[in-house]
Each structure stands twice: as structure tokens, then as C-alpha cells.
Design an enzyme around this catalytic site. Structure first.
Site, PDB file in Angstrom:
ATOM      1  N   SER A   1      60.632  16.822  67.845  1.00 23.50           N
ATOM      2  CA  SER A   1      60.644  17.188  66.430  1.00 23.50           C
ATOM      3  C   SER A   1      60.899  18.680  66.303  1.00 23.50           C
ATOM      4  O   SER A   1      60.453  19.474  67.142  1.00 23.50           O
ATOM      5  CB  SER A   1      59.301  16.847  65.773  1.00 23.50           C
ATOM      6  OG  SER A   1      59.262  17.325  64.435  1.00 23.50           O
TER       7      SER A   1
ATOM      8  N   TYR B   1      50.292  17.605  65.365  1.00 25.80           N
ATOM      9  CA  TYR B   1      51.622  16.999  65.546  1.00 25.80           C
ATOM     10  C   TYR B   1      52.569  18.006  66.198  1.00 25.80           C
ATOM     11  O   TYR B   1      53.279  17.674  67.155  1.00 25.80           O
ATOM     12  CB  TYR B   1      52.166  16.543  64.193  1.00 25.80           C
ATOM     13  CG  TYR B   1      53.509  15.869  64.267  1.00 25.80           C
ATOM     14  CD1 TYR B   1      53.638  14.559  64.723  1.00 25.80           C
ATOM     15  CD2 TYR B   1      54.671  16.542  63.877  1.00 25.80           C
ATOM     16  CE1 TYR B   1      54.878  13.942  64.801  1.00 25.80           C
ATOM     17  CE2 TYR B   1      55.906  15.936  63.940  1.00 25.80           C
ATOM     18  CZ  TYR B   1      56.006  14.631  64.396  1.00 25.80           C
ATOM     19  OH  TYR B   1      57.248  14.029  64.475  1.00 25.80           O
TER      20      TYR B   1
END
Length: 267
Positions: free
Chosen positions: A129, A142
Site C-alpha cells: 500500500s 495498517y
């Protein structure tokens, strides 16, 4: 000979888009899900696999190798979101997120490496990501789990060079998928000192996903990497400003970049 591709988390979102795109181009694709029975109409087989359970990983890879004789490409796509003030996130949820986003991909890689070494060929693509390049407010766990996967790939590449096994990362920005539905959200507590900034940030994050790019961009990027003889270490896919934010992080002083992020999130 059609290449055999295994995609973890291939039942929806980015994984599904990649799988369908590759099937249309004559690849033999296998996806995975913890609950494959929910996807009877999938355009490619969905096998039972939970990246947090080593036994299911080994069983699925064994089944594919017994049927196809090889696995040419592994796409580590299964992942989970998590949001909340780090202070308020339960330790169990933090560990669960790392189990899915970091330890899970490592376990799948470990399980597929003996077969790829036997073939003396293979490609492993880790879907990370853009959030993994920076510590984002209320997405810190995250960011950390995806950033850890980015770094472990750098090490893995050097360790695998003698076996003709390639590895790379593809970091997506915001895409229009159902990721928010499966994300762990720390509850918005009335008594929390983070109630307003966390709530505002959560609304902003969901807006970004809803207005995100078409997942077909990720599928196109994956195909390009598969057809590249020597893939780069890192790829980024998404809106220009999301990719450019990584460049800014490299060139701006830390505090200037931090202020830029805080302005973006209205903190």
C-alpha cells in the site's frame, strides 16, 4: 504453456479484478478465500485458505501443484484494514492485523518457495500500500504492517537471487473496492479524547475509497510485472498525488512533510 497463478484474497476487490483480467489472457488462475463457498460464480476456482492458518496454506499449495505441476506466480493480495487511535486499539486487533498483512504473506511465501526452487523459476508479487510508505494518523498499524512487508521484500529478493525467483511489491493507492467493509474500526467513543479528529479522519478515508481508482489499473500493473524479465523492487499504482506523496516524503524535511499530512487530514 499457460502460467499458473495463485492469488490470495482473490474473491473480491483488487484480487478478483486481477484474477479475471489474467483469466481473460489465458492464465490458469486460482484464488483463495476463507469461505470459498460464497463465490460459486467466480470466473476462476476459489480455494479455501486462511493466511493466518499454516495448514490451509500448505494444503492449498499442495493441491495446486498436484493438479498443475507448478506455480509460476504468487500474488500476496489478502489483507485487512484497521483504523483507530493507536492508544485505543486493542492489542489483539493489532496482532491480528499483522498476522494477516505481514506474517500471513511470509507464511505463503515460505510454503511456495520449495516448489519454485524445484522449478528454478517463479515470481512473487506482494500487494502492499502507498500507506506503507508513511505513518498515517489513525491508520498507523495498517501503515506499519504494509511498510514491514515492503521492507521484507527487499531482503527476500537478495536471498532468492540464486534460485531465479523474482519478488516485487506493488503498492496501490485508494481504489474503489469493498475494503472499508472488512476493516476493523475502533469504535468512536463519546468519552474518547480522539473522538472528533478520528471521526473526521474516518469520514475522509471512506470518501477516498468510494471515489478511488478502478481496480483494473492494478490488474494491468500486475500483468506488466509478470511480463517483465527483471521486475523492479517497488511499484506504485494510483492517483498522481498519492504516488507523488512518496516523492515528497523523500525530499521534504520530516516536519514539513508531517505538517502537510496534518493539513490534509485537517488535524
Amino acid at each position: 504453456m499457460s502460467k499458473v497463478v495463485l492469488i490470495t484474497g482473490g474473491s473480491s476487490g483488487i484480487g478478483k479484478s486481477i484474477g479475471e483480467y489474467l483469466v481473460e489472457r489465458a492464465f490458469k488462475v486460482y484464488g483463495t478465500s476463507r469461505n470459498p463457498e460464497k463465490y460459486p460464480d467466480s470466473k476462476f476456482p476459489i480455494l479455501q485458505l486462511d493466511v493466518k492458518t499454516i495448514e490451509t496454506i500448505q494444503e492449498t499449495i499442495k493441491a495446486i501443484v498436484e493438479k498443475e505441476g507448478r506455480i509460476d506466480v504468487l500474488i500476496n493480495n489478502a489483507g485487512a484494514g484497521i483504523t483507530g487511535a493507536i492508544e485505543e486499539l486493542p492489542e489483539a486487533e493489532i496482532k491480528a492485523n499483522f498476522d494477516t498483512n505481514f506474517f500471513g504473506p511470509i507464511n505463503v511465501i515460505k510454503a511456495v518457495l520449495p516448489q519454485m526452487r524445484k522449478q528454478h523459476s517463479g515470481l512473487i508479487i506482494n500487494i502492499t500500500s502507498i500507506a506503507g510508505y508513511m505513518g498515517l494518523p489513525y491508520r498507523g498499524i495498517y501503515s506499519a504492517s504494509k511498510g514491514a512487508l515492503e521492507l521484507i521484500t527487499e531482503a527476500f529478493r537478495m536471498e532468492l537471487k540464486d534460485f531465479n525467483i523474482k519478488m516485487t511489491n506493488i503498492a496501490p493507492g485508494d481504489f474503489a473496492t469493498n475494503i472499508a467493509a472488512g476493516r476493523y474500526h475502533a469504535p468512536l467513543l463519546e468519552s474518547s479524547p480522539y473522538k472528533k479528529p478520528y471521526g473526521d479522519t474516518l469520514d475522509l478515508m471512506n470518501t477516498h475509497v468510494d471515489s478511488g481508482s478502478n481496480p483494473i489499473m492494478m490488474a494491468q500493473a500486475v500483468l506488466k510485472v509478470i511480463n517483465t524479465k527483471n521486475p523492479k523492487v517497488h511499484y506504485k499504482v494510483g492517483a498522481f498525488m498519492q504516488k507523488f506523496s512518496i516523492v515528497l516524503k523523500r525530499i521534504l524535511p520530516d516536519k514539513v512533510y508531517e505538517k502537510m499530512l496534518m493539513k490534509h487530514y485537517k488535524l
